[in-house]
Design a protein around this motif. Structure first.
Motif, mmCIF file in Angstrom:
data_model
loop_
_atom_site.group_PDB
_atom_site.id
_atom_site.type_symbol
_atom_site.label_atom_id
_atom_site.label_comp_id
_atom_site.label_asym_id
_atom_site.label_seq_id
_atom_site.Cartn_x
_atom_site.Cartn_y
_atom_site.Cartn_z
ATOM 1 N N LEU A 77 33.212 36.741 53.174
ATOM 2 C CA LEU A 77 32.531 36.138 54.326
ATOM 3 C C LEU A 77 31.026 36.110 54.056
ATOM 4 O O LEU A 77 30.533 36.857 53.214
ATOM 5 N N PRO A 78 30.281 35.300 54.768
ATOM 6 C CA PRO A 78 28.822 35.396 54.703
ATOM 7 C C PRO A 78 28.364 36.771 55.199
ATOM 8 O O PRO A 78 29.155 37.530 55.779
ATOM 9 N N SER A 79 27.109 37.066 54.957
ATOM 10 C CA SER A 79 26.590 38.380 55.374
ATOM 11 C C SER A 79 26.644 38.506 56.891
ATOM 12 O O SER A 79 26.687 37.509 57.620
ATOM 13 N N SER A 80 26.598 39.742 57.364
ATOM 14 C CA SER A 80 26.588 39.955 58.815
ATOM 15 C C SER A 80 25.332 39.363 59.444
ATOM 16 O O SER A 80 25.345 38.954 60.601
ATOM 17 N N ILE A 108 54.348 60.223 59.506
ATOM 18 C CA ILE A 108 52.937 59.832 59.624
ATOM 19 C C ILE A 108 52.532 59.050 58.382
ATOM 20 O O ILE A 108 52.649 59.561 57.263
ATOM 21 N N PRO A 109 52.068 57.804 58.548
ATOM 22 C CA PRO A 109 51.749 56.970 57.384
ATOM 23 C C PRO A 109 50.454 57.423 56.698
ATOM 24 O O PRO A 109 49.635 58.110 57.299
ATOM 25 N N GLN A 110 50.282 57.004 55.462
ATOM 26 C CA GLN A 110 49.022 57.262 54.755
ATOM 27 C C GLN A 110 47.928 56.408 55.366
ATOM 28 O O GLN A 110 48.199 55.449 56.076
ATOM 29 N N LEU A 111 46.701 56.781 55.111
ATOM 30 C CA LEU A 111 45.572 55.918 55.494
ATOM 31 C C LEU A 111 45.010 55.337 54.205
ATOM 32 O O LEU A 111 44.574 56.065 53.321
ATOM 33 N N THR A 112 45.099 54.017 54.077
ATOM 34 C CA THR A 112 44.497 53.324 52.923
ATOM 35 C C THR A 112 43.349 52.483 53.460
ATOM 36 O O THR A 112 43.560 51.541 54.212
ATOM 37 N N GLU A 113 42.150 52.896 53.090
ATOM 38 C CA GLU A 113 40.951 52.371 53.734
ATOM 39 C C GLU A 113 40.152 51.522 52.759
ATOM 40 O O GLU A 113 39.796 51.980 51.683
ATOM 41 N N SER A 114 39.890 50.270 53.157
ATOM 42 C CA SER A 114 39.024 49.426 52.328
ATOM 43 C C SER A 114 37.765 49.071 53.090
ATOM 44 O O SER A 114 37.784 48.997 54.315
ATOM 45 N N ASP A 115 36.702 48.853 52.338
ATOM 46 C CA ASP A 115 35.507 48.271 52.939
ATOM 47 C C ASP A 115 35.738 46.792 53.115
ATOM 48 O O ASP A 115 36.630 46.241 52.454
ATOM 49 N N ALA A 116 34.924 45.956 53.831
ATOM 50 C CA ALA A 116 34.111 46.445 54.933
ATOM 51 C C ALA A 116 33.987 45.257 55.897
ATOM 52 O O ALA A 116 34.955 44.534 56.074
ATOM 53 N N SER A 117 32.838 45.000 56.432
ATOM 54 C CA SER A 117 32.695 43.912 57.414
ATOM 55 C C SER A 117 32.741 42.523 56.794
ATOM 56 O O SER A 117 32.976 41.540 57.486
ATOM 57 N N LEU A 118 32.490 42.433 55.457
ATOM 58 C CA LEU A 118 32.339 41.103 54.853
ATOM 59 C C LEU A 118 33.576 40.665 54.095
ATOM 60 O O LEU A 118 33.572 39.645 53.410
ATOM 61 N N GLY A 119 34.644 41.478 54.190
ATOM 62 C CA GLY A 119 35.865 41.119 53.480
ATOM 63 C C GLY A 119 36.439 42.359 52.823
ATOM 64 O O GLY A 119 35.843 43.438 52.850
ATOM 65 N N VAL A 120 37.620 42.214 52.197
ATOM 66 C CA VAL A 120 38.267 43.356 51.554
ATOM 67 C C VAL A 120 37.545 43.580 50.229
ATOM 68 O O VAL A 120 37.570 42.729 49.332
ATOM 69 N N ALA A 121 36.895 44.725 50.122
ATOM 70 C CA ALA A 121 35.881 44.901 49.070
ATOM 71 C C ALA A 121 36.488 44.930 47.671
ATOM 72 O O ALA A 121 37.637 45.318 47.472
#
Ligand code: GLC
Length: 719
Positions: free
Chosen positions: A105-108, A79-92
């Motif tokens: 990216l531009p804002s939502s 089972i792989p690790q979960l590496t979570e980045s934000d968010a809707s506007l790009g890799v935070a």
């Protein structure tokens, strides 16, 4: 219906660029893994942290790359690790630790102003490939809360005030991310429409109003995007915290909508081990919680309490199922050089298409041979504005400017400008033009500059951030006075707004043109200049109403901002599901600029509306013609304005048309039946009234152009 669609999506391997995968059965494979888990292993996936040395259980920095969330994998079971980045506007950009850089990216809000699914897909697919290149397999994207509160500090991360527009676009961004074999979230579930004191806000709203507004946006986004996870919100929802709400998590999401994925808390939004029984599946950012509720306390109940034992099995099943369905097992991310050119091309298209021309007395487009242009304010000599908080993105070179707003070393709410100076972009498009710049700090100086120029362009910024609402809709830091002084000195004044959402414009009548560029992202300067000089014909349409005054809003005084007493109730039943333009329609109010509004350098005509009702829906078709002298894009909107005895305007569809001068095209819209119905709580169903349905084709919510009517029978529809 939802479940069948979800399953179908999982059995297809759609990822662009990925080899054809062996068919997978997420449910079966997950169940087989859960069966093999030891007691300790059954607890490992159920809580994660902010990927630093964990101050609570002192877990060492286990090599997790800087990201927003991390749960270690289980090597014994593959089972792989979960590496979570934000968010809707790009890799935070986690406090400057994102050494690889990313596309901002531009804002939502700018994305929403494009009303364009293809643009939504392209931007999110691009940032998902950057996430993979950084080793992330989760993007905490999919912000879809309706912007029912124009002063919400986080509106820039959301897709406007209408559930159909927001839900559809959010679903498309989620689909794009997951097609890259990166799991996405949809967030923040639900009614998280204010930021100040976010965990103390107690939202009060009737079920019907919630179902017809925020919850409908989530439902549409989940149906379209099949997100692996839903992130529950900080606020209380009719009493309980959202992350402990049996109604939101078990009743609506998992029972009514048959959602097969998992619910993760927002960071610090888990308040009890019993939240597991309410439907929460994963504690996130455990170090922000008062204890690790889903650690030892939960494990102690496993095998002892039947309800918890069954829940823990289901929690692991849901998490693993989503991981398998999104190919985190068979196509893990590989560290690579991100394709920034792809991201920036998507960002530029989004900014150019999402910029809204609000006013133009004919001064735009500018001549590239204009003799003297004064550029004023808005840090236009440095970069473009962006929103603060966890969604903050920066390129490899870092932000063009970062102004701390707290004393914290890792100031996650810094005011950050993305590189790309508008004044340089303007200079690059002109020849022989004298261009001056003034910071706008002193209106008298700026006015003198403007007087000594043929044209003045004032850039005005409104910084907003996660975690904090704004007290009103005035441009901050004296910018209204600045614009008034410049416009008084030179009536050929153009205002370019870089804001998180709507603002008041007391100087509007004194200006020649106004552009709303939102937070325009890494290529925003070029997009703005393209529009100013006519290389791009503006086509953005407002996804949120711009009020003419605070008094027009359901809550002229923002609850919870000033008289905080530990728990602040906000009564969203004042407007209920009549969010935004529906409120203005219900109250007969005229806003400063209506939902769906935007000007062009050409003009369009609508005609020949045909309506057909069939079963529980309405089909509308009509013709759009470009009647101007240059090619352009239009977004005609279709609204239902009366349904049987029920009055009230609702968006039921729109078109995206690009037309050469004189060209025409036919637009077809099929209404989702839920938009023609009201939620009936006693029956737990959508109820469509019998009778006449009035339909209009509009250039904005306030400007119907065509109208027609058809009839439908009464219907009851499942949730
Ligand atoms: C934040 C935000 C959420 C984000 C998470 C991880 O508090 O509310 O949107 O994904 O924490 O940074």
């Amino acid at each position: 219906m939802l479940r069948k669609m979800f399953l179908a999506a999982c059995l297809i391997a759609p990822a662009a660029g990925a080899q054809a995968q062996t068919p997978i059965d997420p449910d079966k494979q997950a169940a087989a893994l859960v069966k093999q888990m030891t007691t300790e292993e059954r607890n490992l996936l159920l809580h994660g942290f902010f990927s630093r040395p964990n101050p609570v259980n002192k877990l060492p920095q286990i090599g997790a790359p800087y990201a927003a969330g991390y749960t270690p994998g289980i090597a014994r079971l593959g089972i792989p690790q979960l590496t979570e980045s934000d968010a809707s506007l790009g890799v935070a950009w986690i406090n400057g630790k994102r050494a690889r850089g990313a596309t901002a990216l531009p804002s939502s809000m700018a994305l929403a102003a494009t009303w364009d699914l293809k643009i939504a897909y392209a931007g999110s697919a691009a940032i998902a490939q950057e996430a993979r290149a950084s080793g992330d397999n989760v993007l905490l994207a999919g912000g879809v809360n309706l912007t029912r509160e124009p002063r919400n500090g986080r509106n820039f991360e959301y897709l406007g005030e209408d559930p159909l527009l927001a839900g559809t676009l959010a679903g498309e961004t989620i689909r794009a991310i997951q097609d890259q074999h990166v799991m996405s979230t949809v967030k923040h579930y639900a009614l998280n429409a204010q930021e100040t004191q976010q965990s103390a806000i107690g939202v009060d709203i009737s079920e019907a109003a919630a179902r017809e507004s925020d919850l409908l946006a989530f439902e549409l986004a989940i149906e379209r995007g099949n997100p692996g996870a839903v992130m529950c919100a900080y606020n209380h929802f009719n009493g309980p915290f959202s992350c402990g709400s049996d109604f939101l998590l078990n009743k609506v999401l998992k029972q009514d909508w048959s959602y097969p994925g998992f619910v993760m808390s927002d960071w610090g939004a888990n308040h009890a081990t019993a939240d597991a029984l309410a439907g929460l599946d994963r504690e996130s950012g455990e170090e922000f919680d008062s204890q690790i509720f889903f650690g030892a306390p939960l494990m102690a109940l496993d095998g002892k309490d039947p309800a918890y034992t069954a829940r823990i099995t289901d929690m692991n099943q849901r998490i693993l199922r989503s991981m398998i369905a999104n190919h985190l097992f068979d196509d893990p991310p590989k560290i690579a050089t991100p394709d920034i050119a792809r991201g920036e091309a998507a960002a530029r298209a989004e900014a150019a298409t999402g910029t809204v021309l609000l006013k133009n007395n004919g001064i735009l487009p500018l001549l590239k041979t204009a003799r003297r242009i004064a550029v004023i304010g808005g840090y236009a000599n440095i970069g473009v504005m962006s929103g603060g908080g966890s969604s903050q993105v920066a390129p490899q070179s870092g932000p063009a400017l970062a102004i701390p707003t707290t004393t914290a070393a890792d100031d996650w709410q810094a005011v950050m400008l993305h590189p790309g100076a508008p004044v340089k972009a303007i200079l690059a498009r002109t020849s022989g033009t004298r261009i001056t710049f003034d910071t706008g700090a002193y209106p008298a100086f700026a006015a003198a500059r403007a007087k000594d120029a043929d044209i003045a362009i004032v850039f005005a910024t409104q910084w907003t951030t996660e975690g904090l609402d704004v007290p009103d809709l005035n441009l901050p830091s004296g910018q209204n006075e600045l614009i008034a002084a410049v416009a008084a000195a030179n009536p050929r004044t153009i205002v370019v707004l870089e804001t998180g959402g709507p603002v008041l414009m007391p100087w509007l009548d004194k200006t020649a043109a106004v552009l709303e560029a939102w937070y325009p992202g890494i290529r925003g300067a070029d997009a703005i200049a393209d529009i100013l000089f006519g290389d791009v014909n503006p086509s953005g349409r407002l996804p949120i109403t711009f009020p003419a005054a605070l008094e027009q809003m359901p809550r002229p005084r923002l609850d919870g901002l000033f008289d905080f007493d530990g728990r602040q109730h906000v009564n969203y039943d004042i407007e209920g599901s009549d969010v935004g333009y529906r409120w203005y329609d219900r109250k007969g109010l005229t806003p400063l600029f209506p939902f769906g509004f935007g000007l062009s350098y050409t003009s369009f005509r609508y005609d020949d509306l045909k309506l057909r009702s069939e079963g529980n829906t309405i089909h509308a078709s009509f013709t759009v013609t470009n009647t101007g002298s240059r090619a352009g894009r239009d977004t005609p909107q279709v609204y239902v304005t009366a349904r049987g005895n029920a009055k009230g305007q609702r968006l039921i569809g729109w078109g995206n048309v690009e037309l050469a001068p004189g060209a025409s095209t036919r637009v077809i819209v099929d209404a989702d039946p839920r938009l023609l119905a009201d939620w009936s709580s006693p029956r737990g169903r959508w109820a469509m009234p019998a009778g006449r349905y009035d339909v209009t084709v509009n250039s904005s919510a306030a400007n119907p152009v065509l109208d027609g009517a058809t009839g439908l029978e009464a219907r009851l529809l499942p949730p």
